[in-house]
Design a protein around this motif. Structure first.
Motif, PDB file in Angstrom:
ATOM      1  N   LYS A 186       0.844  -1.214   0.000  1.00 21.55           N
ATOM      2  CA  LYS A 186       0.000   0.000   0.000  1.00 21.55           C
ATOM      3  C   LYS A 186       0.870   1.251   0.000  1.00 21.55           C
ATOM      4  O   LYS A 186       0.543   2.237  -0.646  1.00 21.55           O
ATOM      5  CB  LYS A 186      -0.930   0.000   1.218  1.00 21.55           C
ATOM      6  CG  LYS A 186      -2.109  -0.958   1.062  1.00 21.55           C
ATOM      7  CD  LYS A 186      -3.166  -0.749   2.124  1.00 21.55           C
ATOM      8  CE  LYS A 186      -2.659  -1.072   3.494  1.00 21.55           C
ATOM      9  NZ  LYS A 186      -3.703  -1.091   4.521  1.00 21.55           N
ATOM     10  N   TYR A 209      -5.366   0.621  12.834  1.00 22.27           N
ATOM     11  CA  TYR A 209      -5.600  -0.272  11.687  1.00 22.27           C
ATOM     12  C   TYR A 209      -4.716  -1.514  11.780  1.00 22.27           C
ATOM     13  O   TYR A 209      -5.138  -2.621  11.424  1.00 22.27           O
ATOM     14  CB  TYR A 209      -5.326   0.447  10.361  1.00 22.27           C
ATOM     15  CG  TYR A 209      -6.535   1.141   9.758  1.00 22.27           C
ATOM     16  CD1 TYR A 209      -7.782   0.523   9.740  1.00 22.27           C
ATOM     17  CD2 TYR A 209      -6.427   2.399   9.179  1.00 22.27           C
ATOM     18  CE1 TYR A 209      -8.886   1.156   9.177  1.00 22.27           C
ATOM     19  CE2 TYR A 209      -7.527   3.040   8.614  1.00 22.27           C
ATOM     20  CZ  TYR A 209      -8.754   2.407   8.624  1.00 22.27           C
ATOM     21  OH  TYR A 209      -9.839   3.010   8.065  1.00 22.27           O
ATOM     22  N   GLN A 227      -6.376  -3.671  14.174  1.00 21.81           N
ATOM     23  CA  GLN A 227      -7.582  -4.257  13.568  1.00 21.81           C
ATOM     24  C   GLN A 227      -7.220  -5.401  12.613  1.00 21.81           C
ATOM     25  O   GLN A 227      -7.823  -6.477  12.661  1.00 21.81           O
ATOM     26  CB  GLN A 227      -8.351  -3.180  12.801  1.00 21.81           C
ATOM     27  CG  GLN A 227      -9.615  -3.707  12.124  1.00 21.81           C
ATOM     28  CD  GLN A 227     -10.195  -2.700  11.146  1.00 21.81           C
ATOM     29  OE1 GLN A 227      -9.976  -1.505  11.268  1.00 21.81           O
ATOM     30  NE2 GLN A 227     -10.960  -3.181  10.190  1.00 21.81           N
ATOM     31  N   ASN A 228      -6.211  -5.160  11.763  1.00 18.42           N
ATOM     32  CA  ASN A 228      -5.843  -6.202  10.798  1.00 18.42           C
ATOM     33  C   ASN A 228      -5.326  -7.447  11.502  1.00 18.42           C
ATOM     34  O   ASN A 228      -5.602  -8.570  11.080  1.00 18.42           O
ATOM     35  CB  ASN A 228      -4.816  -5.657   9.801  1.00 18.42           C
ATOM     36  CG  ASN A 228      -5.445  -4.618   8.878  1.00 18.42           C
ATOM     37  OD1 ASN A 228      -6.654  -4.638   8.647  1.00 18.42           O
ATOM     38  ND2 ASN A 228      -4.653  -3.686   8.378  1.00 18.42           N
ATOM     39  N   TYR A 260     -18.766  -9.994  12.127  1.00 13.07           N
ATOM     40  CA  TYR A 260     -17.999  -8.803  11.736  1.00 13.07           C
ATOM     41  C   TYR A 260     -18.928  -7.705  11.200  1.00 13.07           C
ATOM     42  O   TYR A 260     -18.528  -6.549  11.085  1.00 13.07           O
ATOM     43  CB  TYR A 260     -16.934  -9.203  10.709  1.00 13.07           C
ATOM     44  CG  TYR A 260     -15.799  -8.203  10.562  1.00 13.07           C
ATOM     45  CD1 TYR A 260     -15.360  -7.433  11.625  1.00 13.07           C
ATOM     46  CD2 TYR A 260     -15.143  -8.037   9.342  1.00 13.07           C
ATOM     47  CE1 TYR A 260     -14.319  -6.519  11.500  1.00 13.07           C
ATOM     48  CE2 TYR A 260     -14.095  -7.136   9.196  1.00 13.07           C
ATOM     49  CZ  TYR A 260     -13.698  -6.380  10.275  1.00 13.07           C
ATOM     50  OH  TYR A 260     -12.663  -5.470  10.149  1.00 13.07           O
ATOM     51  N   LYS A 276     -19.612  -4.125  12.648  1.00 10.11           N
ATOM     52  CA  LYS A 276     -18.901  -2.877  12.325  1.00 10.11           C
ATOM     53  C   LYS A 276     -19.815  -1.860  11.630  1.00 10.11           C
ATOM     54  O   LYS A 276     -19.548  -0.667  11.672  1.00 10.11           O
ATOM     55  CB  LYS A 276     -17.652  -3.163  11.492  1.00 10.11           C
ATOM     56  CG  LYS A 276     -17.924  -3.592  10.089  1.00 10.11           C
ATOM     57  CD  LYS A 276     -16.643  -3.861   9.360  1.00 10.11           C
ATOM     58  CE  LYS A 276     -16.953  -4.383   7.967  1.00 10.11           C
ATOM     59  NZ  LYS A 276     -15.817  -4.633   7.160  1.00 10.11           N
ATOM     60  N   SER A 311     -12.635  -0.994  13.823  1.00  6.14           N
ATOM     61  CA  SER A 311     -12.976  -0.614  12.449  1.00  6.14           C
ATOM     62  C   SER A 311     -13.804   0.678  12.452  1.00  6.14           C
ATOM     63  O   SER A 311     -13.483   1.639  11.738  1.00  6.14           O
ATOM     64  CB  SER A 311     -13.766  -1.744  11.782  1.00  6.14           C
ATOM     65  OG  SER A 311     -14.411  -1.284  10.637  1.00  6.14           O
ATOM     66  N   PHE A 348     -10.242   8.501  10.342  1.00  8.93           N
ATOM     67  CA  PHE A 348      -9.550   8.738   9.058  1.00  8.93           C
ATOM     68  C   PHE A 348     -10.410   9.638   8.159  1.00  8.93           C
ATOM     69  O   PHE A 348      -9.905  10.561   7.515  1.00  8.93           O
ATOM     70  CB  PHE A 348      -9.245   7.400   8.376  1.00  8.93           C
ATOM     71  CG  PHE A 348      -8.440   7.540   7.115  1.00  8.93           C
ATOM     72  CD1 PHE A 348      -7.090   7.835   7.163  1.00  8.93           C
ATOM     73  CD2 PHE A 348      -9.027   7.389   5.867  1.00  8.93           C
ATOM     74  CE1 PHE A 348      -6.336   7.979   5.997  1.00  8.93           C
ATOM     75  CE2 PHE A 348      -8.289   7.529   4.692  1.00  8.93           C
ATOM     76  CZ  PHE A 348      -6.939   7.822   4.768  1.00  8.93           C
ATOM     77  N   ASN A 373      -2.557   8.690   2.559  1.00 10.92           N
ATOM     78  CA  ASN A 373      -2.381   7.236   2.575  1.00 10.92           C
ATOM     79  C   ASN A 373      -0.923   6.829   2.727  1.00 10.92           C
ATOM     80  O   ASN A 373      -0.624   5.817   3.363  1.00 10.92           O
ATOM     81  CB  ASN A 373      -2.951   6.650   1.280  1.00 10.92           C
ATOM     82  CG  ASN A 373      -4.116   5.757   1.565  1.00 10.92           C
ATOM     83  OD1 ASN A 373      -4.885   6.034   2.470  1.00 10.92           O
ATOM     84  ND2 ASN A 373      -4.222   4.674   0.823  1.00 10.92           N
ATOM     85  N   GLY A 422      -7.677  -2.225   0.775  1.00 16.23           N
ATOM     86  CA  GLY A 422      -7.340  -1.062   1.601  1.00 16.23           C
ATOM     87  C   GLY A 422      -7.351   0.220   0.783  1.00 16.23           C
ATOM     88  O   GLY A 422      -7.875   1.247   1.211  1.00 16.23           O
ATOM     89  N   ALA A 475      -9.934   3.491   1.079  1.00 15.83           N
ATOM     90  CA  ALA A 475      -9.493   4.888   1.226  1.00 15.83           C
ATOM     91  C   ALA A 475     -10.269   5.804   0.284  1.00 15.83           C
ATOM     92  O   ALA A 475     -10.732   6.877   0.678  1.00 15.83           O
ATOM     93  CB  ALA A 475      -7.995   4.976   0.946  1.00 15.83           C
ATOM     94  N   LYS A 529     -19.551   3.348   2.469  1.00 19.36           N
ATOM     95  CA  LYS A 529     -18.569   2.261   2.271  1.00 19.36           C
ATOM     96  C   LYS A 529     -19.131   0.935   2.778  1.00 19.36           C
ATOM     97  O   LYS A 529     -19.029  -0.090   2.107  1.00 19.36           O
ATOM     98  CB  LYS A 529     -17.274   2.599   3.016  1.00 19.36           C
ATOM     99  CG  LYS A 529     -16.201   1.545   2.908  1.00 19.36           C
ATOM    100  CD  LYS A 529     -15.308   1.525   4.129  1.00 19.36           C
ATOM    101  CE  LYS A 529     -15.935   0.745   5.242  1.00 19.36           C
ATOM    102  NZ  LYS A 529     -15.152   0.607   6.452  1.00 19.36           N
TER     103      LYS A 529
HETATM  104  O1  C5P Z   1     -13.272  -3.810   7.727  1.00 15.76           O
HETATM  105  P1  C5P Z   1     -13.011  -2.393   7.415  1.00 15.76           P
HETATM  106  O2  C5P Z   1     -13.827  -1.840   6.309  1.00 15.76           O
HETATM  107  O3  C5P Z   1     -12.933  -1.510   8.610  1.00 15.76           O
HETATM  108  O4  C5P Z   1     -11.508  -2.469   6.876  1.00 15.76           O
HETATM  109  C1  C5P Z   1     -10.854  -1.365   6.452  1.00 15.76           C
HETATM  110  C2  C5P Z   1      -9.563  -1.847   5.823  1.00 15.76           C
HETATM  111  O5  C5P Z   1      -9.112  -0.849   4.961  1.00 15.76           O
HETATM  112  C3  C5P Z   1      -8.446  -2.121   6.822  1.00 15.76           C
HETATM  113  O6  C5P Z   1      -7.819  -3.311   6.463  1.00 15.76           O
HETATM  114  C4  C5P Z   1      -7.497  -0.957   6.654  1.00 15.76           C
HETATM  115  O7  C5P Z   1      -6.164  -1.344   6.854  1.00 15.76           O
HETATM  116  C5  C5P Z   1      -7.756  -0.570   5.216  1.00 15.76           C
HETATM  117  N1  C5P Z   1      -7.545   0.860   4.940  1.00 15.76           N
HETATM  118  C6  C5P Z   1      -6.453   1.233   4.198  1.00 15.76           C
HETATM  119  N2  C5P Z   1      -6.229   2.542   3.879  1.00 15.76           N
HETATM  120  C7  C5P Z   1      -7.089   3.487   4.313  1.00 15.76           C
HETATM  121  C8  C5P Z   1      -8.214   3.134   5.073  1.00 15.76           C
HETATM  122  C9  C5P Z   1      -8.419   1.789   5.366  1.00 15.76           C
HETATM  123  O8  C5P Z   1      -5.668   0.373   3.803  1.00 15.76           O
HETATM  124  N3  C5P Z   1      -6.848   4.741   4.000  1.00 15.76           N
END
Ligand code: C5P
Length: 324
Positions: A30, A77, A80-81, A100, A103, A179, A186, A203, A251, A255, A266
Motif C-alpha cells: 500500500k 488499523y 484491527q488487521n 464482523y 462494524k 474498524s 480517518f 495514505n 485497503g 481509502a 462504504k
Molecule cells: O473492515 P473495514 O472496512 O474496517 O476495513 C478497512 C480496511 O481498509 C483495513 O484493512 C485498513 O487497513 C484498510 N484501509 C487502508 N487505507 C485506508 C483506510 C483503510 O488500507 N486509507
C-alpha cells in the motif's frame, strides 16, 4: 474466504504462514502504491517537474507538520488487521463474516460521536436491517432446523460452537469496534484537509506509520523467534500471496470510498458487493439459491432503499456525505 482458506487450508509439511508477515507486506504494498499515486498527482499538476522535484515535493507533503495525526489510525488499523487474523483463525468463515457485520453499527455510532452525523429513526431501522440482511446472506449452505436448534442450545449453555470460539469472538468484537473508530477518524482527518493534502499523501502517511507497529510489534517482538527459525516466507504459497494482494487492493479502495463518499456508504457498498457475489455465483456457477440468503439479499436492498430515500423530496446516493 480467500483469507480463511489461507489460514485454515492444508499446509502439508510446511508451517502455517505468520499473519504478522502478511500484515507487514500489505502495508509495504500500500505504501508503494500510494507513493506512486501521490507522485502521479504532483506530476499531473505540473508536467514539467523533474523526478527529483517530484520526489522532494512528495517528501515535504508526507512529512508535513501534521503528519503525526496519522500515527493513531496507523496503530489502530494494524491492531484491527491483526485482530481479523486472530478471529478468522479461531472462528469458522461464516461465524466470522456474520459477527464482523457489527462494524456497520459501530461505524454509525462513531460517526455520530465524532462527525456529529445525524441519523433519522428511518435510517437507524435501515442500518439494523442491513446488519441483519448481510448476516443472513452470508449464512451459506442449507441450514436445517436441527442445525439452528443445536447452535442455539449450545449458545444458551454458554458454549460457542466453533474452534477456540471465545477468543475468536472477542477478537471479532474488538475488530468491529476498532474498524468503526478508525475509519471515522480517518474520514474526519482526510475531509478536514482534502483541499490542501491529497488522499494519496494521507495514505502514504498512514502506511508509513503502520510499518512501525507491523514490523516491531508483529514481526520482531511477536514472531521474531519463529521467523529466525523458519524464515520470513515460511508457509507462503499462491493463496497467501492472493490474500495479501486482495488486502492491499481492498485497503486502497476503502481509502477512496471514505474520502469521496463516507464510511456508512462504504459499508453499504461492501454489503451490496456480498449480494452481487451471491447473485453472480447463482448465475455463473449455478450455485443453488437458499431461501434465507435470498431473503437476506432482499433485506439488504430494502435497507439501502430506506437509508437513501427520505419521506418527501428524493435524494441521490452520492451527494449523501455533503448533504449530511
Ligand atoms: O473492515 P473495514 O472496512 O474496517 O476495513 C478497512 C480496511 O481498509 C483495513 O484493512 C485498513 O487497513 C484498510 N484501509 C487502508 N487505507 C485506508 C483506510 C483503510 O488500507 N486509507
Amino acid at each position: 474466504m480467500v483469507m480463511h482458506s489461507s489460514r485454515n487450508g492444508p499446509t502439508g509439511s510446511q508451517p502455517r504462514y505468520l499473519a504478522s508477515t502478511a500484515v507487514l507486506l500489505v502495508e509495504v504494498i500500500k505504501l508503494l502504491a500510494s507513493l506512486t499515486l501521490a507522485s502521479n498527482d504532483m506530476c499531473k499538476s505540473n508536467p514539467r517537474r523533474s523526478p527529483a522535484e517530484i520526489a522532494a515535493l512528495v517528501y515535504r507533503s508526507v512529512f508535513a507538520h501534521d503528519c503525526w495525526k496519522l500515527v493513531i489510525p496507523a496503530a489502530l488499523y494494524t491492531l484491527q488487521n491483526s485482530l481479523v487474523y486472530v478471529a478468522i483463525s479461531n472462528l469458522d468463515a461464516v461465524t466470522f463474516q456474520v459477527t464482523y457485520q457489527l462494524k456497520i453499527l459501530t461505524t454509525v455510532l462513531f460517526s455520530i460521536a465524532l462527525l456529529g452525523r445525524k441519523i433519522s429513526s428511518r435510517q437507524w431501522m435501515s442500518l439494523i436491517l442491513l446488519t441483519f440482511g448481510v448476516a443472513l446472506v452470508q449464512v451459506s449452505g442449507p441450514i436445517s432446523t436441527e442445525d439452528w436448534r443445536e447452535r442455539l442450545s449450545s449458545l444458551m449453555q454458554g458454549e460457542i460452537p466453533v474452534s477456540s470460539g471465545f477468543k475468536g469472538l472477542m477478537a471479532v468484537i474488538a475488530a468491529s469496534l476498532t474498524s468503526g473508530l478508525t475509519c471515522v477518524y480517518f474520514e474526519k482527518l482526510v475531509k478536514d484537509s482534502l483541499d490542501s493534502v491529497s488522499l494519496w499523501t494521507r495514505n502514504v502517511q498512514l502506511s508509513f506509520f503502520s510499518l512501525f507497529p507491523a514490523l516491531f510489534i508483529g514481526v520482531l517482538w511477536q514472531d521474531g523467534a519463529s521467523i529466525a527459525q523458519n524464515g520470513f516466507f515460511a508457509g507462503y504459497g499462491p493463496i497467501v500471496w492472493l490474500t495479501i494482494a486482495l488486502q492491499a487492493l481492498g485497503g486502497l479502495v476503502v481509502a477512496v470510498c471514505i474520502a469521496y463518499a463516507d464510511n456508512v456508504a462504504k459499508n453499504f457498498a461492501a454489503s451490496l458487493s456480498i449480494v452481487v457475489c451471491y447473485a453472480a455465483s447463482a448465475i455463473l456457477f449455478r450455485t443453488p439459491l437458499m431461501l434465507h440468503s435470498t431473503g437476506g439479499a432482499a433485506v439488504v436492498l430494502l435497507a439501502m432503499y430506506l437509508y437513501t430515500s427520505r419521506p418527501g423530496p428524493r435524494v441521490m446516493l452520492l451527494p449523501m456525505s455533503k448533504e449530511r
